[in-house]
Enzyme design. Structure first.
Site, PDB file in Angstrom:
ATOM      1  N   THR A  27       0.845  -1.184   0.000  1.00  0.00           N
ATOM      2  CA  THR A  27       0.000   0.000   0.000  1.00  0.00           C
ATOM      3  C   THR A  27       0.887   1.244   0.000  1.00  0.00           C
ATOM      4  O   THR A  27       1.876   1.242   0.718  1.00  0.00           O
ATOM      5  CB  THR A  27      -0.876  -0.003   1.270  1.00  0.00           C
ATOM      6  OG1 THR A  27      -1.551  -1.252   1.328  1.00  0.00           O
ATOM      7  CG2 THR A  27      -1.860   1.135   1.277  1.00  0.00           C
ATOM      8  N   GLU A  60       9.938  -7.224  -1.817  1.00  0.00           N
ATOM      9  CA  GLU A  60      10.473  -6.136  -2.641  1.00  0.00           C
ATOM     10  C   GLU A  60      11.957  -6.347  -2.884  1.00  0.00           C
ATOM     11  O   GLU A  60      12.492  -5.957  -3.917  1.00  0.00           O
ATOM     12  CB  GLU A  60      10.236  -4.793  -1.977  1.00  0.00           C
ATOM     13  CG  GLU A  60       8.783  -4.347  -1.989  1.00  0.00           C
ATOM     14  CD  GLU A  60       8.017  -4.826  -0.767  1.00  0.00           C
ATOM     15  OE1 GLU A  60       8.561  -5.661  -0.005  1.00  0.00           O
ATOM     16  OE2 GLU A  60       6.868  -4.367  -0.572  1.00  0.00           O
ATOM     17  N   ARG A 110       5.267   7.032   0.703  1.00  0.00           N
ATOM     18  CA  ARG A 110       4.536   6.693   1.924  1.00  0.00           C
ATOM     19  C   ARG A 110       5.470   6.800   3.120  1.00  0.00           C
ATOM     20  O   ARG A 110       6.682   6.629   3.013  1.00  0.00           O
ATOM     21  CB  ARG A 110       3.985   5.272   1.785  1.00  0.00           C
ATOM     22  CG  ARG A 110       3.552   4.621   3.067  1.00  0.00           C
ATOM     23  CD  ARG A 110       3.031   3.206   2.854  1.00  0.00           C
ATOM     24  NE  ARG A 110       3.173   2.454   4.085  1.00  0.00           N
ATOM     25  CZ  ARG A 110       2.885   1.173   4.231  1.00  0.00           C
ATOM     26  NH1 ARG A 110       2.410   0.485   3.206  1.00  0.00           N
ATOM     27  NH2 ARG A 110       3.060   0.566   5.379  1.00  0.00           N
TER      28      ARG A 110
END
Lengths: 1217, 333
Positions: A27, A60, A110
């Site tokens: 997210t 990731e 973020r």
């Protein structure tokens, strides 16, 4: 022009300009990866004619590695990420940049997890990669996210410097706005095919071999590092060239650093990202009123374009405030500030600038904190002060360090003619979807539109707020519609009008649309006093419609969206009524057409009925209501809850000053109990006459709302009227009553209890001993209050070995915000019941960390004695290691405590000390006894007049003398993928840790992306064409170690086996792994129209079909010479198809690709049969064919000071009290 | 031995047709049936109503918790839910590609649009013929008989208008005058009549108070009703006749053929004994024909039909005779 969000805008360009996408969900970037995967599955081509390959990696870090390899092999490769994900890519980013490899990462910027996790937007993540050698390019709007995605790619290929292209998470990534998309031809013009071929020509190839990636020594490393300078020097020019090229094709002109505002500004703000839009709009507004203010918007941040920046900053600027959306504790200033200071100093010393302006640095907008025109004006005002604060924050009230600037929150700079509307609804009522649709309708009518949506932190009963703007000119307002600014307020659920903030957003004269079942004449009287006051004071017009009734009558269930959307158009007049209705019906045909003519007809009927049912409520000129809004938490809640938590619950968290918040992220346990959400109209209700007191309902209840106790009948004397009880169904306890109390205000109405109840009513098969019935909060409150006065059942008297027994154990995990009917939480509740008072939980990031630890209120609770689970979440990838750390510390401190106690025997009392040191600790009664001894010990030690250091030492670790239960909890995304390496290592450590994998077979929290736990043939995000390989058998992997206790459980199939496995795992003095089938919203299951209601039935089918064989592997059995592999479920007795067909995730493929579905279903059958055969064979083997169990926990062995410790019982599950 | 027969204008290599059931719902099952000598297969019915309900339910499921939480705006990929029978059409086309016997699709619609759109799509997918499974349960149990009957002809003519492949109608035996109904449908253009649909009544479990959809495989005794009607209709209609229900042995097949069926359909026997049972039935038929001196199926078909003078047993005399037999058998008990 298309109305899309920033994520789609960015990936639209990125997908078409790449050949390979290496992805992983996080997210707010996940939608970019999801779209890329969907497009690839659908065969969409890039601008050079090939279908990009999209591959999901295990983390990731893995995505960056694969990406690095693909780049080195010549493919144009990209990825989409954010926050911690970007941090995991850092090692590879240095390599990719060091090797001068063109690539562009697209980042929905973020916040980073620090004192707490935040999924929201700021620049902490991108600032953490500014030293990697990647260029950083910032977009400020969905349109820019599209354009600069292409610019970054072009400039990267031209310069060989890799780029991070970023935009603000949520604010830009999730904002719907108009975007003009570049055509394939535009993109081909911008990104030359020659450069693509050059990139390929630099690739590793055995046909022209070379080596890249050497190890370098002190003689050359430094020089080697300096070789790249000219490449970086060319970046600004190349970016500007790409911007110019885009400008000439598309007409949208961008600069590396743009200036907006008064041409001779004296005060200037420097800022990046969406904040630049707010700042620029405000500066223009103030400049229009004669203020000499302006804004420099930095787009290219690395390499920092000093000349371009200096050129952009007006020479008249005397005061400059540089705004950073990040925090670097301990630094003399945040990164952009330091860079601006350096650039200015360079300019002055080089003579290109006359004098050094005064430069201040401020932080704003961390974790998606709002950044508004008022704040911008506040900063300009501060710059006008005689001595502006050199460092500041804006947007919060910092009463600790005094850094925050004052500002006027009411400043409104939006152009007249902008229609602003806010809508308060529930996630389940379709409000957001309808608003997205309205934006498209209005956008299509030629008006400009913007939409932004604020979601709840809970999943069940979640509330949503939609902020919509429509105007004659493009909407440039990347901030919420503020207090007193909305011309229209939609209140889509009646209870929401009780929230003061709802009408607080209404502008004077605004229209309010209320969904209420009350008759027109009764609406006004039903409103609480503050709502009436707002309506009267601000002269609001009030419209009412029974949307819920109309939707139900039209056959739309709880989806009130169509009705309220129609009423919005009718009341707001944003479009002519007839045109609007036609557009809605047109859109219904498009949206619902594929669901069939019935659905279209029902929605159309709802539109017509909506208009008929809408009426204006006459508003008297004064407040008449005596209804007051109750406080968000009860008066007897602890002070922190009454002040801080209550403010967050009331939507006033933004107003909390810095001093109100804990400085280290420590919050009180068990605060969900103070928040009575009453989210379901139907709640569980107990029928004492039918009940057989089996405990099944409370066992499966995901929200711990079903509690049981037994007590002497005499205690009923003070019971409120109607308080339900029944004689306890147990021998030897006469005159004892049993009560099953439903905490109705916390019930989500999921119905799992009803399904689990084995007792149908004799004369009415639709009823059970527990049923869903209309909620009656008042009676519930009274009954619960009395119930809580009843004495808790003594744990030592409870049979821990049976489901029936566990219902009497207090759950220390309660009322979480998980989905109604969640399949994970019943396991956690059970864990908290069994071991809660000595439980330590390391929780991987994911659903369980969100419903387990998301503010404002959290569910991990404490017992009346003050003990309860100690819970923490470190990261996603490191959870096994984090939990191992708990164990290491506990073992170390236990050893220390034992050593000190042995030394202090005379002081502590020899009998007591020996009793403590020799105490067996496996059974509940033993824990109780040990706890009492430790309490006595502490009492004795504390009474010592002048305790020596050794005593104080012992006191500091004495609690460890009660054995701690360390549980490592997470989902399959963690256990199978990102945390797999760490999990494997921790299982191999031999330490006494327990791992609970809540296996939903997808990344549930981020929206159902495939993991290695996703089964063959299931469709998931990132496996849009169906998962092609079988699920990893994590149990067999762990069994291979020989000394790991392993269990696979599914409580819906065999609750007793679940209970047994958890207890055996806990008791086993070594690593344990329990893999728990957790039904999930992402499986697509329902019964009678209620999602997840059949979750436990599905668990049964999973086991009965052989898909999920229940098993245990107990190394203690191997030690005793027995076969340690226990197959706990009988042979498959229903076809696999019966399980699969009940879940949408399996059915989807049969719709979209029947041939593949049939083939995969065949493979799945074979796989299940093969695995079953393997298990059956293992269950029949002789003990000698399994590895001899390794010795128990090394900690136990390595404690020389440990006096003879009692052997663990051979079968810890047998008997407990 | 020539077992070929004509059905719906198609030439079938044998008169044994595997009717709708689990075996005909997969390509693998169809291939086994073809290998075992089936003359044709009828696929399970495509139920428009079910398709619509599924599409709606799946769309609802995909929407669950959508737009509720910032981290996950949806939880499943778009199911592309639409009431369109991809799976069914895929089954037709793959079955057609992988076998060399006619593949007959079966359709059960609820709306006019459903009947025609799906019929056209079925033809497009390669089906050799369409069987209309007009399984009609009126919401109103008092619907006039003529209206109920008209529904059959309406659907037939509507579908005939949009497809060029032959169309058969599967009837229920519960008309006041099933024979007349057969003639009416024949005149309305039916290429074949399938006699009969087994009306699957509900079961009631008095212990659990549950009502469930009953399902039982058919038994040979049930063949008497369709056989009687086939023998009576044979000769009155121009279209093909298919017998369905109660086939267990080769003798049952032979009896239907003698009564006048062009093809004999079975599901229950194949489910009970496996698709290879088709070969046993055909071998048995062949053996019987050899034993009785037939060389081609045409010699058998309709030999004992009413129109061929199937004997007094078909008439009122047969009825009286049956009563006499019963009286004789059970008298005095």
């Amino acid at each position: 022009m298309k109305v899309i969000d920033g994520n789609e805008a960015a990936v639209s360009a990125a997908y078409r300009l790449n050949e390979v996408c290496c992805i992983y969900p996080i997210t707010p970037s996940s939608p970019m990866a999801e779209l890329a995967d969907e497009w690839s599955a659908a065969g969409r081509r890039n601008v050079w004619g090939s279908v990009p390959a999209v591959v999901e990696m295990q983390s990731e870090g893995g995505a960056a590695g694969a990406l690095h390899g693909a780049l080195q092999s010549g493919a144009l490769t990209t990825t989409f990420t954010a926050s911690q994900g970007l941090l995991l890519m850092i090692p590879n980013m240095y390599k990719i940049a060091g090797e001068l490899t063109p690539a562009t990462f697209h980042v929905a910027a973020r916040a980073l997890a620090a004192q707490g996790l935040s999924i929201f937007g700021d620049h902490s993540d991108v600032m953490a990669v500014r030293s990697t050698g990647f260029a950083l390019l910032a977009s400020s709007s969905p349109q820019e996210a599209h354009d600069l995605a292409a610019v970054a790619q072009a400039a990267s290929l031209a310069t060989r410097v890799p780029f991070v292209h970023f935009f603000d998470g949520f604010r830009t990534s999730h904002e719907l706005n108009e975007v003009s998309l570049l055509s394939d031809e535009d993109l081909r013009c911008l990104v030359s095919a020659d450069l693509v071929r050059e990139h390929r020509s630099r690739a590793l190839s055995p046909d022209r071999p070379f080596i890249r990636g050497t190890a370098q020594n002190p003689d050359v490393y430094f020089q080697g590092r300096e070789t790249v300078n000219p490449f970086y020097a060319r970046v600004p020019e190349a970016v500007q060239a790409a911007m110019d090229s885009l400008g000439s094709r598309a007409g949208r002109r961008y600069r590396l650093a743009s200036y907006h505002g008064h041409p001779e500004a004296e005060r200037v703000i420097v800022v990046m990202g969406s904040g630049a839009v707010t700042a620029a709009e405000t500066a223009a507004y103030l400049a229009g009123r004669g203020e000499r203010v302006g804004v420099v918007q930095v787009r290219l941040y690395r390499p920092f374009p000093v000349p371009a920046f200096l050129a952009a900053l007006p020479s008249t600027a005397r005061r400059v405030a540089v705004l950073d959306r990040t925090k670097e504790p301990g630094s003399p200033g945040e990164p952009l500030f330091l860079d601006v200071v350096a650039a200015l100093a360079d300019g002055v010393s080089a003579g290109s600038r006359e004098a050094m302006p005064l430069v201040t640095g401020g932080r704003y907008g961390l974790g998606s904190k709002e950044f508004t025109p008022g704040m911008v004006a506040g900063i300009f005002a501060e710059l006008a002060a005689e001595r502006p604060r050199p460092r500041f924050t804006i947007g919060i009230n910092d009463d600790v360090s005094g850094l925050s600037l004052p500002y006027d929150p009411s400043l409104d700079i939006e152009p007249p003619g902008t229609v602003r509307a806010v809508f308060y609804g529930l996630g389940s009522d379709g409000t957001v979807g309808a608003n997205k649709n309205s934006i498209k309708i209005i956008g299509a009518s030629g008006r400009h539109a913007q939409g932004y949506f604020v979601y709840d932190s809970r999943k069940s009963g979640s509330e949503t707020v939609s902020h919509l703007r429509f105007g004659p000119s493009p909407v440039k307002a990347p901030y919420l519609i503020g207090r007193g600014q909305a011309g229209f307020v939609g209140v889509h659920q009646e209870k929401l009008i009780w929230r003061p903030e709802v009408l607080g957003r209404a502008a004077p004269g605004a229209a309010v649309l209320l969904n209420t079942a009350r008759r027109p004449g009764e609406v006004w009287a039903s409103l609480p006093r503050p709502a009436q006051a707002a309506i009267v004071d601000k002269k609001l017009s009030l419209w009412a419609v029974d949307a819920t009734g109309i939707a139900r009558a039209a056959g739309l269930g709880g989806r009130v969206n169509t009705v309220l959307q129609t009423c919005f158009f009718a009341v707001s007049g944003v479009l002519p009524r007839e045109a609007a209705i036609a557009a809605i019906k047109d859109s219904i045909a498009k949206t619902y057409g594929r669901r069939g003519p019935d659905v279209v007809a029902r929605n159309n009927a709802a539109v017509d009925a909506a208009l008929a049912g809408l009426h204006e409520v006459p508003v008297p000129d004064q407040v008449t209501s005596a209804l007051e809004v109750p406080p968000p938490v009860p008066d007897d809640a602890p002070e922190f809850v009454r002040t801080v938590t209550a403010a967050m619950l009331a939507g006033r968290g933004d107003e909390l000053p810095v001093s109100a918040l804990p400085p280290d992220g420590t919050y009180p346990s068990g605060t969900t109990r103070y928040e009575k959400r009453n989210i379901s109209d139907l709640v569980a209700a107990w029928d004492p006459d039918l009940c057989i007191q089996c405990g099944n309902c409370s066992f499966v209840c995901p929200h711990s709302v079903i509690r049981s106790t037994f007590y002497p009948a005499g205690l009923l004397a003070g019971a409120p009227e109607g308080f339900a009880s029944a004689p306890l169904d147990a021998r030897g306890l006469p005159d004892t009553r049993f009560t099953l109390q439903v905490y109705g205000e916390d019930c989500t109405g999921c119905g799992l209890c009803v399904e689990a109840c084995p007792v149908p009513a004799p004369a009415d098969p639709s009823r059970k001993a527990i049923n869903l019935e209309p909620a009656s909060p008042r009676k519930t409150r009274r009954d619960v209050a009395f119930f809580e006065t009843l004495p808790a059942v003594d744990r030592a008297r409870v049979d821990f070995g049976t489901v029936r027994g566990t219902q009497f154990l207090q759950p220390l995990f309660e009322f979480s915000g998980a989905c109604a009917g969640c399949g994970e939480t019943p396991y956690l509740k059970l864990l908290s019941q069994l071991f809660g008072d000595r439980l330590m939980v390391a929780n991987a990031t994911g659903c369980s960390s969100i419903y387990g630890g998301n503010l404002p209120t959290t569910p991990w609770a404490r017992s009346a004695a003050g003990q309860g689970p100690a819970w923490s979440n470190s990261l996603f990838e490191d959870n096994a290691e984090f939990g191992l750390g708990f164990r290491l510390a506990a073992d170390q401190h236990l050893r220390l405590a034992r050593e000190r106690l042995a030394e202090l025997r005379p002081v502590a009392g020899e009998d007591l000390a020996d009793a403590i040191l020799r105490a067996p600790q496996r059974r509940e009664s033993e824990y109780a006894a040990q706890r009492a001894r430790v309490a006595a010990l502490k009492e004795r030690l504390l009474a010592l007049p002048e305790p020596p250091a050794s005593v104080r030492d012992l006191l500091s670790v004495a609690d460890h003398l009660v054995r701690r239960s360390v549980w490592i909890v997470g989902g399959d995304g963690w256990a199978y993928d990102i945390g797999s390496g760490g999990l494997d290592h921790v299982l191999a450590s031999g330490r006494d840790v327990n791992v609970l994998v809540l296996d939903t077979e997808v990344y549930s929290n981020t929206g159902g992306q495939a993991s290695k736990a996703t089964p063959l043939g299931a469709v998931a995000k990132f496996a849009a064409a169906g998962k092609r390989v079988p699920k990893k058998d994590l149990a067999l992997q762990a069994i291979a170690y020989g000394n790991v206790y392993v269990a696979r459980v599914a409580m819906g199939a065999d609750p007793q086996q679940t209970l047994r496995a958890l207890r055996e795992a806990e008791a086993y003095d070594g690593p344990s792994l329990v893999i728990a089938y957790s039904h999930c919203i992402a499986h697509g299951i329902e019964k009678d129209g209620v999602t997840l209601r059949n979750g436990m039935d599905q668990q049964y089918r999973a086991v009965a079909s052989g898909y999920w064989p229940l098993m245990r592997y107990d190394p203690l059995l191997r030690s005793a010479g027995e076969n340690p592999f226990l197959l706990d479920s009988p042979r498959p007795r229903i076809p696999l198809a019966e399980y699969m067909q009940a879940e949408l995730r399996f059915r989807v493929l049969a719709r979209t690709d029947p041939a593949a579905a049939e083939r995969l279903a065949g493979l799945a059958r074979e796989e299940v049969a093969q695995r079953w055969a393997t298990y059956e064979e293992m269950a029949a083997r002789g003990a000698e064919r399994f590895p001899a169990a390794a010795p128990a926990s090394p900690a136990t062995l390595a404690s020389p000071a440990t006096p003879a410790s009692p052997a663990a019982p051979a079968s810890p599950a047998k008997g407990s009290n | 031995m020539d077992l070929r027969t004509r059905y719906l204008g198609l030439t079938l290599r044998s008169p044994l047709v595997a009717s709708a059931g689990p075996l005909t719902s997969t390509v693998g099952g169809i291939a086994r049936l073809a290998a075992a000598g089936a003359g044709a297969v009828v696929l399970p019915s495509l139920f428009e109503e079910q398709l619509r309900a599924e599409a709606e339910r799946d769309a609802g499921l995909a929407e669950a918790y959508a737009d509720s939480h910032g981290e996950a705006l949806t939880y499943l990929p778009d199911p592309g839910a639409e009431p369109w029978p991809h799976r069914y059409l895929g089954l037709i086309s793959r079955a057609v590609a992988e076998t060399d016997i006619p593949v007959i699709a079966s359709l059960n619609g609820v709306s006019a649009g459903g009947w025609t759109d799906y019929a056209a799509a079925i033809e497009q997918a390669g089906a050799s013929a369409i069987e209309l499974n007009i399984y009609y349960l009126p919401g109103d149990p008092l619907i006039p008989a003529r209206d109920a009957e008209r529904r059959y002809t309406d659907i037939l003519t509507t579908v005939k208008a949009v497809v060029s492949v032959p169309v058969a109608v599967k009837l229920s035996p519960y008309f006041s005058s099933p024979g007349e109904m057969a003639v009416v449908l024949d005149h309305a253009g039916a290429d074949g009549l399938v006699m009969f649909n087994r009306f699957l009544q509900t079961d009631i479990d008095p212990e659990t108070f549950t009502v469930s959809a009953g399902f039982r495989l058919s038994a040979p005794a049930e063949a008497a009703l369709p056989r009687a009607w086939i023998s009576r209709v044979r000769g009155l209609v121009r279209c093909s006749l298919a017998a369905s229900t109660g086939v267990e042995t080769a003798a049952d097949v032979a009896a239907y053929l003698l009564a006048g069926a062009d093809v004999v359909m079975t599901t229950s026997a194949l489910l009970r004994h496996g698709p290879e049972h088709a070969r046993a039935l055909l071998d048995g038929l062949r053996e019987w024909m050899e034993r009785k001196g037939f060389t081609a199926l045409g010699e058998v078909r309709g030999l004992l039909a009413r129109s061929a003078g199937g004997g007094p047993a078909y008439g009122r005399a047969g009825y009286l005779s049956a009563i006499e037999q019963a009286t004789h058998a059970y008298a005095g008990r």
